[in-house]
Each structure stands twice: as structure tokens, then as C-alpha cells.
Design an enzyme around this catalytic site. Structure first.
Site, PDB file in Angstrom:
ATOM      1  CD  GLU A  15      -3.128  -1.984  -1.617  1.00 25.92           C
ATOM      2  OE1 GLU A  15      -2.929  -2.968  -0.893  1.00 25.92           O
ATOM      3  OE2 GLU A  15      -3.373  -0.849  -1.171  1.00 25.92           O
ATOM      4  CB  CYS A  48      -0.941   0.003   1.198  1.00 32.51           C
ATOM      5  SG  CYS A  48      -0.105  -0.044   2.802  1.00 32.51           S
TER       6      CYS A  48
END
EC number: 2.1.1.-
Length: 365
Positions: free
Chosen positions: A356, A322
Site C-alpha cells: 500500500e 493498493c
């Protein structure tokens, strides 16, 4: 969505692709596969402060730059279930002094299944009168939604009306996976892109065999679908609610080759090295597994050096990130032994700077 908005979304997505490609270029990464999101109604959870103004009350948010508050009557990033619930909830809370008194925040958790948890946060203690009012609220909302759960939170207090979770049903490559998503625990917020992430991981492991180790496994978001491919899966997770949800999910999906242990990544590294023994590993002999592949989905800070050294022992590494900046930092060490075979960008958060990413690393010849 208008043509201008679609064009703006595509421009921002292209900028993300360029940014990720630049971070991965020192490691000779192949062309990045891109998985876009629906530009609106993609979030399965949302949190709002509540503003009281005379007899009125409404959802508010704060501008990240100016810190100014602004009223929110609808929230396009949130799924339609949450948007519908925002209006209907306030219509019921507004005239009800028991429910509205010192209410300062409302959190929503939804699912593709349509289930919903609404958490009401208060600056006062909640009593039986509040619980009766909350049960009546739940009954009213269930005329609009298939399954609604209400939670009341106050200092050192949590009152649950029915359940504190939703049951999600994710369609992945022709299969449906059942997941318990618990209020106030981590879940992937963009359900449709999450399905694409799982499918990408399944494509990555097609040529692989043996056993899978997953660190930071949460409630089994990757562990369970990948268990259909590997002989055995062992997942590690430190958060107790996530581990409990994972055990429920294993049973609901009728899997007999998955074990989840409540250990931090650093603790599991020590166990693998034989430096420490843990009672939570009782009944699991790590030496009997043929771990050929490891999947990691760490927090924004990435992996510590010991964990990086540990996963270098595996032929194949799937790294979900992330934070592509810390991914790139971790790749500096991992690239000593492994090379990037696949890379992907999953646009979990359209119209934000967040990225992401995923990479598949295979051992160098």
C-alpha cells in the site's frame, strides 16, 4: 515473535521498500517514509471455508500455489479477537446440528473496539429454527466478547441477528473517530496501519487550505479526519452501503462540513466538466467550492485517463494506491503537471508481496 521471524519480516519489508522506490525513481520521488505493521494479529477480517469430516468440522484455507486445502485452528495474521472467536464458535457449532448443517464458510469482521460480526454461509435455506439457534449462539458468545453480531447467509437470503456491522473507534493524532464498518463492504483490513495512513495524510495537508475532493471515499476513512483541516470536503463513492455508512459516520463524528455523493469517479468527472447532471448531486453546487486538493484511493486498476486529466486541475493530489504498478503508470501522465513532494509505504499485509503506497503531488512551478 522470534528474532528469526523479526529478521525475516524486516528483510521482506526492505524488499518492498526497494521495489516501491524503483517504481517511483523515474519521477524523482523523495525518500519513502515507511510505516511497518505488527507482524502478527493485524487483520480485522478473515474468511475461512468449513470442512466437514465425519462428526468433526473445522476451518480450512487453500494453498494459493498448490490449491491444496489445509486445516486452520488459529490464524496469526488475524487479530486476537478473531482468533479467540474461531475456537469458541466451533465449540458451539460442532454439537449443534441446526447451526452446522450445510455450513460451508465463516467470515469474521472485527474492530479495535472489540466488536465482532460473524457471518455463517450455508448451502441451504435458513428458517426460524436456525434463527433461534443463532440467537442462542450470540448470547453464549457475548459472555466472552463485548459485542457480537451473527449473520446467516444462503442463496437470496440474509438473516441478521442484531446488526450487520461493527462500530470501530480509530485513534488518530489525539482524536477518536467513529466508523461503521459493514459486513461484506470494503474496509481497510489493518486498523493500526490504517491509522498511520490517515496521520500521514493529515501531515501532508498541514500547509494546504481550501476545500478537499475525495474520490473512492468509501465510508469516509480519509474524508472525516481530513475534514478537521479543510473548509469543506466532498466525497464520491458508488457503493450504496458505504455511502449509507459514511452518512452515519458524519453524524456520529459531529461534522457539518462533509458531503458524500453516490457517484462513480467517471460520473463525477462528467459532472465537474458540466457534461452531465445528476439528481444525486441535488443541493450541491460544485461551482461554489474552492477545491484545491483531491484525494484518490482507487481500486487495483488505478484511474482511467479522463479521471487523471480531471485531477490534474487541482494544485495538490494525494494518491493512495493498493497497486504500485498502476500507480507508476498513472504517474506517467500526472508527472506532466505535478511532482512528488512526499511518498510513503504502508505495510498493510506483512509477509505478503502486497504494497500500500501513498504520494503527495504538488503542481510544478
Amino acid at each position: 515473535m522470534s528474532a528469526d521471524e523479526q529478521q525475516r519480516y524486516q528483510a521482506q519489508l526492505d524488499e518492498k521498500v526497494d521495489r516501491l522506490s524503483a517504481l517511483l525513481s523515474p519521477f524523482n520521488a523523495p525518500k519513502t517514509s515507511v510505516y511497518p505493521s505488527q507482524p502478527t494479529h493485524y487483520r480485522m477480517r478473515a474468511e475461512f471455508r468449513v470442512w466437514h469430516e465425519g462428526d468433526d468440522l473445522f476451518h480450512i484455507m487453500f494453498d494459493q500455489e498448490t490449491k491444496e486445502k489445509y486445516r486452520v485452528d488459529s490464524f496469526p495474521p488475524a487479530c486476537k479477537t478473531i482468533n479467540d472467536a474461531m475456537e469458541k464458535l466451533l465449540n458451539e457449532v460442532h454439537p449443534n446440528e441446526i447451526l452446522r448443517k450445510k455450513l460451508f464458510q465463516i467470515d469474521y469482521l472485527s474492530a479495535l473496539s472489540g466488536e465482532l460480526v460473524i457471518s455463517l454461509l450455508y448451502h441451504r435455506q435458513l428458517d426460524d429454527e436456525w434463527e433461534a439457534a443463532a440467537k442462542s449462539l450470540k448470547s453464549t458468545l457475548e459472555t466472552h466478547f463485548p459485542k457480537v453480531n451473527i449473520i446467516g447467509r444462503a442463496r437470496k437470503q440474509k438473516r441478521i441477528i442484531d446488526n450487520d456491522f461493527v462500530i470501530e473507534r480509530l485513534p488518530v493524532k489525539g482524536n477518536e473517530f467513529v466508523f461503521k464498518h459493514i459486513e461484506n463492504s470494503f474496509t481497510q483490513p489493518n486498523a493500526e496501519v490504517n491509522c498511520k495512513m490517515i496521520e500521514w495524510a493529515l501531515d501532508c495537508v498541514k500547509p494546504l487550505s481550501g476545500d478537499l475532493l475525495e474520490m473512492y471515499c468509501g465510508a469516509g476513512n480519509f474524508s472525516l479526519p481530513l475534514a478537521l483541516h479543510f473548509d469543506n470536503v466532498v466525497g464520491t463513492e458508488i457503493a450504496k452501503p458505504s455511502v449509507q455508512a459514511a452518512q452515519f459516520n458524519i453524524e456520529q463524528n459531529q461534522l457539518n462540513n462533509v458531503k458524500i455523493v453516490r457517484l462513480a469517479a467517471e460520473e463525477f468527472t462528467q459532472a465537474m466538466k458540466g457534461e452531465r447532471t445528476f439528481s444525486r448531486l441535488e443541493g450541491i453546487d460544485l461551482s461554489t467550492y474552492n477545491f484545491t486538493t483531491v484525494l484518490v484511493d482507487p481500486p487495483r486498476a488505478g484511474l482511467d485517463k479522463d479521471s487523471l486529466r480531471m485531477i490534474q486541475d487541482y494544485d495538490n493530489i494525494i494518491y493512495i494506491s493498493c497497486n504500485p504498478e498502476t500507480l507508476a503508470q498513472n504517474l506517467e501522465l500526472l508527472s506532466e503537471t505535478h511532482e512528488i513532494a512526499e511518498s510513503a509505504l504502508f505495510d498493510q499485509f506483512p509477509f505478503t508481496h502486497h504494497i500500500e503506497a501513498g504520494v503527495l503531488l504538488t503542481r510544478k512551478s
